[in-house]
Structures are given as structure tokens and as C-alpha cells.
Design a protein around this motif. Structure first.
Motif, mmCIF file in Angstrom:
data_model
loop_
_atom_site.group_PDB
_atom_site.id
_atom_site.type_symbol
_atom_site.label_atom_id
_atom_site.label_comp_id
_atom_site.label_asym_id
_atom_site.label_seq_id
_atom_site.Cartn_x
_atom_site.Cartn_y
_atom_site.Cartn_z
ATOM 1 N N VAL A 54 -95.705 57.992 6.672
ATOM 2 C CA VAL A 54 -94.978 56.833 7.028
ATOM 3 C C VAL A 54 -94.984 56.889 8.316
ATOM 4 C CG1 VAL A 54 -93.881 56.270 4.120
ATOM 5 C CG2 VAL A 54 -92.594 57.946 6.201
ATOM 6 N N LEU A 55 -94.685 55.374 8.322
ATOM 7 C CA LEU A 55 -94.131 55.810 10.408
ATOM 8 C C LEU A 55 -92.590 55.623 10.663
ATOM 9 C CD1 LEU A 55 -96.099 55.589 13.725
ATOM 10 C CD2 LEU A 55 -94.488 52.935 13.183
ATOM 11 N N ILE A 56 -92.307 56.471 11.082
ATOM 12 C CA ILE A 56 -90.420 56.691 11.581
ATOM 13 C C ILE A 56 -90.720 56.284 12.762
ATOM 14 C CG2 ILE A 56 -88.133 58.086 11.756
ATOM 15 C CD1 ILE A 56 -89.283 60.036 10.163
ATOM 16 N N VAL A 67 -84.930 52.578 14.695
ATOM 17 C CA VAL A 67 -85.857 53.054 14.027
ATOM 18 C C VAL A 67 -85.947 51.460 13.059
ATOM 19 C CG1 VAL A 67 -86.481 54.289 11.703
ATOM 20 C CG2 VAL A 67 -84.593 54.889 13.581
ATOM 21 N N ILE A 68 -87.286 51.266 13.247
ATOM 22 C CA ILE A 68 -88.002 50.363 12.025
ATOM 23 C C ILE A 68 -87.895 50.394 10.705
ATOM 24 C CG2 ILE A 68 -90.341 48.692 11.474
ATOM 25 C CD1 ILE A 68 -90.580 49.749 14.792
ATOM 26 N N LEU A 69 -87.598 49.338 10.437
ATOM 27 C CA LEU A 69 -87.773 49.405 9.457
ATOM 28 C C LEU A 69 -88.322 48.393 7.823
ATOM 29 C CD1 LEU A 69 -84.788 51.587 8.164
ATOM 30 C CD2 LEU A 69 -86.594 52.850 7.304
ATOM 31 N N THR A 70 -88.166 48.725 6.681
ATOM 32 C CA THR A 70 -89.564 47.631 6.373
ATOM 33 C C THR A 70 -88.302 47.055 5.172
ATOM 34 O OG1 THR A 70 -90.779 47.997 4.812
ATOM 35 C CG2 THR A 70 -91.306 47.652 6.798
ATOM 36 N N ARG A 71 -88.480 45.761 3.599
ATOM 37 C CA ARG A 71 -88.292 45.948 3.306
ATOM 38 C C ARG A 71 -89.316 45.623 2.099
ATOM 39 N NH1 ARG A 71 -85.226 41.655 -0.042
ATOM 40 N NH2 ARG A 71 -85.354 40.856 2.138
ATOM 41 N N GLN A 82 -87.246 47.429 -1.935
ATOM 42 C CA GLN A 82 -86.815 48.792 -1.173
ATOM 43 C C GLN A 82 -86.608 48.753 0.204
ATOM 44 O OE1 GLN A 82 -87.301 52.828 -2.257
ATOM 45 N NE2 GLN A 82 -87.240 52.494 -4.915
ATOM 46 N N VAL A 83 -85.967 49.210 1.090
ATOM 47 C CA VAL A 83 -86.413 49.582 2.603
ATOM 48 C C VAL A 83 -87.293 50.857 2.163
ATOM 49 C CG1 VAL A 83 -84.991 50.006 4.114
ATOM 50 C CG2 VAL A 83 -83.976 48.940 2.437
ATOM 51 N N ALA A 84 -87.971 50.701 3.106
ATOM 52 C CA ALA A 84 -89.262 51.539 3.643
ATOM 53 C C ALA A 84 -89.306 51.304 4.569
ATOM 54 C CB ALA A 84 -90.614 50.916 2.235
ATOM 55 N N PHE A 85 -89.960 52.709 5.098
ATOM 56 C CA PHE A 85 -91.204 52.439 6.552
ATOM 57 C C PHE A 85 -92.251 51.986 6.165
ATOM 58 C CE2 PHE A 85 -88.802 56.742 6.846
ATOM 59 C CZ PHE A 85 -87.678 56.906 7.365
ATOM 60 N N PRO A 86 -92.542 51.570 7.283
ATOM 61 C CA PRO A 86 -93.904 50.875 7.468
ATOM 62 C C PRO A 86 -95.059 51.940 7.074
ATOM 63 C CG PRO A 86 -93.115 50.412 9.689
ATOM 64 C CD PRO A 86 -92.395 51.330 8.883
ATOM 65 N N GLY A 87 -96.332 52.309 6.004
ATOM 66 C CA GLY A 87 -96.781 52.887 5.775
ATOM 67 C C GLY A 87 -97.560 52.439 4.498
ATOM 68 N N GLY A 88 -98.562 53.620 3.890
ATOM 69 C CA GLY A 88 -99.158 53.519 3.056
ATOM 70 C C GLY A 88 -99.645 54.480 2.492
ATOM 71 N N LYS A 89 -100.642 54.639 0.990
ATOM 72 C CA LYS A 89 -101.636 55.436 1.315
ATOM 73 C C LYS A 89 -102.411 55.663 1.871
ATOM 74 C CE LYS A 89 -103.612 56.318 -3.107
ATOM 75 N NZ LYS A 89 -104.828 55.694 -4.388
ATOM 76 N N VAL A 90 -103.423 56.728 2.265
ATOM 77 C CA VAL A 90 -104.512 57.289 3.155
ATOM 78 C C VAL A 90 -105.242 57.667 2.264
ATOM 79 C CG1 VAL A 90 -105.614 58.883 4.331
ATOM 80 C CG2 VAL A 90 -102.766 58.850 4.192
ATOM 81 N N ASP A 91 -106.602 56.031 1.793
ATOM 82 C CA ASP A 91 -107.385 55.795 1.487
ATOM 83 C C ASP A 91 -109.070 57.058 2.182
ATOM 84 O OD1 ASP A 91 -106.188 53.372 0.758
ATOM 85 O OD2 ASP A 91 -107.188 52.058 2.204
ATOM 86 N N THR A 105 -99.063 50.696 9.454
ATOM 87 C CA THR A 105 -98.327 49.023 10.184
ATOM 88 C C THR A 105 -98.829 48.528 10.850
ATOM 89 O OG1 THR A 105 -97.836 51.628 10.870
ATOM 90 C CG2 THR A 105 -96.941 49.867 12.110
ATOM 91 N N GLU A 106 -100.191 48.331 10.861
ATOM 92 C CA GLU A 106 -100.178 47.031 11.822
ATOM 93 C C GLU A 106 -101.001 46.427 11.054
ATOM 94 O OE1 GLU A 106 -104.193 47.372 14.644
ATOM 95 O OE2 GLU A 106 -104.271 45.595 14.737
#
Lengths: 212, 197
Positions: A54-56, A67-71, A82-91, A105-106
Motif C-alpha cells: 500500500v502507498l502512504i 495523506v491520500i486515502l481512498t474509499r 472501507q477506507v484504504a490506501f491505494p495499493g493491492g496484491k503483488v502480482d 496506485t496508477e
């Protein structure tokens, strides 16, 4: 906070080096939901957990950093709303966790690597739901344009770093999940309720960087 | 528009309630309606339901609403029907445990709470009693169902404290209460050990 004073504080909390493979893929998380819930300590003991990043993102506005947050989108199966940071699973196709977090993030909010200056890695966070999360702290240059992927993200917003790092705003809450009482961190800013893994990671950053 | 939304929600709730039958609750977790907005529904700290500026006095209507209330992963509360979802602003907990019945004693003691909207909660493994702290001030709750909880009203909490006994766990004495074979500590949970930092 004086200009860039937070950079010095963050610098002592993060590591510029990627943690070794055994930390990311084999060991128990360096932190996690088990800290507030000791019964979860050995929940994933004999499992290799999928790695997520995740990107803080600390946006360096002149007035004060935010700080950037997403829902998360209601369309997602896991943690929708849920509120979360941008990010996700590493492929497997990601050359590194850092590439993964920049890609995600992009994809999610359209923030491109040109605006992002990586500060380093925060300790890993093992989630009760079975992910090993590697937080990447980064400074973000203002002036970017967001492009929100509605399939994954319902909303993007920013919260002052000062607010998030102030322990007076951190509350321990409890709730029952699957018949078990669980404790979690919660910080509410206006209509946004930041809780669970995201709040736990922010708590870690505050303990490591803003401990005075 | 808003008047309509509320009427629609009431109709939807009545329909859902009728098809669920007198003894069961509508299957709110199975529904995935689109969000319809905030029409000014609110539950205050003392458990009173408001629509705009007016308190909803009709007990039956409040009971009906309570059966279609849901708390989602955004930590917000909603009234849901198969086709509507409206925001409910909840100041503390959606329900208040206003009555308490105690049977038995010692470890076999059973504590049952009754909420202001008529839910009966037998405290135990599935329905824990727990505390959250704003500063030093403890707020006691009992789990009701799903992600819904009831705040234990002050007079009820004082009676609960009267039932407290000490019990040793991992070599440490805790003050707490027994219900249905489970010990609920009244000590603050975030200051118990090194894990809590």
C-alpha cells in the motif's frame, strides 16, 4: 509542523531497503491485527501469506502535508466501502513490490510515478484476513490530476498528516466478527471513518515516527 | 422526494418483516441495494430516533426500523430494504440496553439484557459484553447481532458493576462479571499487557 520536519521524523521510521524475502514471505508480520488481538497471533503461522503493498502518500502542500486515502468501491467483494490506501496484491508479473504499488496506485487513482518520491518501507502488517501488507511511504508532489477507477475506488480524499499522527485521535474500538470479539484502531475525520488495517498501519507510523 | 424515500423504506420494511415472519428478522445481509442518500435519519446518544428535527415517537415504527438497520464496512449505519439504502447517523450505539435480568450465580450466572427496541440479548460467547474508552471514561456495550450493538445504560451498568467478582487469568487478577460460562473483564482492555503497548 515546520516545513519538512515531518520528513526527518518519517526517515527514522522507514527503511530505504526492501525487507528480506523471509520477512515478506515466510515470517509472521512485524506487526498486525494480532497486536490488539493476541488470539490471532498464530492464526496464519504455517501459511505463506499473499503479499500486498500500500502507498502512504504524503502530499507536500505548502500549508501542511496531507495523506491520500481512498474509499473502496461497493463493487469489490473484499472490504467494500472501507477506507484504504491505494495499493493491492503483488502480482507475479510485478518486478518488485515497489513496482506493484506504483502500478496499483496508477490503476486505482491515476497518480503517476513522476509525482511520487519514495521515502521507504514501514514494517509489515499481517491482517486477520490473511494478507502480508508492506506499506510504502512516499512524498507526493502537488499538482497531480487524479483519474479514479470506479470499479475499485468510490472516492479519493486527503486527511492532514498531523491529524492522523496525533494519538489523541486514535481510538481502540471493539466489535464482533464471526462470533469473536475483536479490537481495532479507529480514527474518524469528518464523515470518513478510518479503521482496521489502514488505521493500524497509520498507528504504526505514528509510533515509529512521531513518538515525541 | 425525501418524504417518498422514507415512505418507500417503511413499505419495504413492512413487506420484509411480514415475509420474515413474526419470530425472525429480515435477511438484511443478503440485500445489496444502491445507496439512496441521507434524508436526515439519526439516532441520538440516548437511543432516540429522529427524522429531521422530529423525534419518532411511535414505538412500533422504531422497532420496525431497528430490524432493517445494518452497519457496513464503511462504519456507517443504513436502513436497508431489497431496493433502498438510506444513511442513519448514529451518535454512539444504535440501541440502548435498558433492562437487565440475572439468574443463577457464580460461573453459571446468566445475564440477559433487553434493549429499548425490544431485542433480548443473553450475554455469553456469542454476545459479549465489552468496553470502549474515550480518554478514561468507559463505555459499556453488549453485542446484539450482525455488526449492531447496544450501549448499556448507566443505571444498568451500575447494577452490572455490583455483580463484579475477581477472577485470575494468566496469573493476573481481573475484576469482571460471569455470564453463561464466560468471564467479561471490566478492566480496561487496552492496558492489559505488553501487546497493547
Amino acid at each position: 509542523m515546520a516545513e519538512f520536519e515531518y520528513r526527518q521524523k518519517i526517515a527514522k521510521a522507514v527503511s530505504p531497503e526492501l525487507p528480506p524475502e523471509q520477512v515478506l514471505y515466510e515470517g509472521r508480520g512485524q506487526s498486525g491485527d494480532f497486536q490488539l488481538n493476541p488470539v490471532l497471533r498464530d492464526l496464519h503461522k504455517n501459511r505463506d501469506l499473499p503479499l500486498a503493498t500500500v502507498l502512504i502518500g504524503v502530499v507536500e502542500y505548502e500549508e501542511a502535508p496531507r495523506v491520500i486515502l481512498t474509499r473502496r468501491s461497493e463493487k469489490l467483494k473484499k472490504h467494500s466501502g472501507q477506507v484504504a490506501f491505494p495499493g493491492g496484491k503483488v502480482d507475479e508479473t510485478d518486478p518488485s513490490p515497489l513496482d506493484a504499488v506504483l502500478r496499483e496506485t496508477e490503476e486505482e487513482i491515476g497518480l503517476t510515478a513522476g509525482y511520487i518520491d519514495i521515502a521507504g518501507y514501514l514494517e509489515t502488517f499481517e491482517t486477520g484476513s490473511g494478507f502480508m501488507v508492506l506499506p510504502v511511504v512516499a512524498y507526493v508532489r502537488p499538482g497531480f490530476e487524479l483519474k479514479i477507477n470506479a470499479e475499485e475506488v468510490a472516492d479519493v480524499f486527503e486527511v492532514p498528516l498531523n491529524f492522523l499522527m496525533n494519538r489523541e485521535n486514535h481510538h481502540i474500538k471493539q466489535d464482533v466478527w464471526n462470533g469473536q470479539l475483536r479490537s481495532y484502531y479507529s480514527m474518524s475525520h469528518g464523515q470518513h471513518h478510518i479503521w482496521g488495517v489502514t488505521a493500524g498501519i497509520l498507528r504504526n507510523l505514528s509510533e515509529r515516527a512521531f513518538d515525541d | 422526494m425525501t418524504e417518498n424515500s422514507l415512505q418507500n423504506v417503511i413499505k419495504g420494511a413492512e413487506k420484509a418483516s411480514n415475509s420474515a415472519g413474526a419470530e425472525s428478522l429480515p435477511p438484511v445481509d443478503d440485500w445489496n441495494p444502491p445507496y439512496c442518500g441521507d434524508i436526515g435519519m439519526r439516532i441520538t446518544r440516548d437511543g432516540t430516533w429522529f427524522y429531521g428535527d422530529s423525534a419518532i415517537g411511535r414505538e412500533k415504527l422504531v422497532r420496525l426500523f431497528s430490524t432493517i438497520l445494518r452497519r457496513d464496512e464503511d462504519e456507517c449505519y443504513y436502513l436497508v430494504t431489497p431496493v433502498e439504502k438510506i444513511l442513519v447517523t448514529v451518535e454512539d450505539a444504535p440501541f440502548i440496553a435498558t433492562q437487565m435480568d440475572v439468574t443463577g450465580d457464580g460461573e453459571t450466572q446468566k445475564i440477559t439484557f433487553i434493549t429499548n427496541v425490544g431485542d433480548v440479548c443473553a450475554a455469553g460467547q456469542d454476545l459479549p459484553i465489552y468496553f470502549e474508552f474515550e480518554g478514561e471514561q468507559p463505555s459499556p456495550y453488549v453485542h446484539v447481532r450482525g455488526r449492531l450493538r447496544a450501549k448499556i445504560a448507566r443505571p444498568v451498568f451500575y447494577r452490572l458493576v455490583d455483580l463484579a467478582v475477581t477472577h485470575q487469568q494468566d496469573g493476573v487478577d481481573y475484576l469482571g462479571v460471569w455470564s453463561d460460562g464466560v468471564f467479561f473483564s471490566l478492566s480496561r482492555v487496552d492496558k492489559l499487557g505488553p501487546d497493547y503497548g
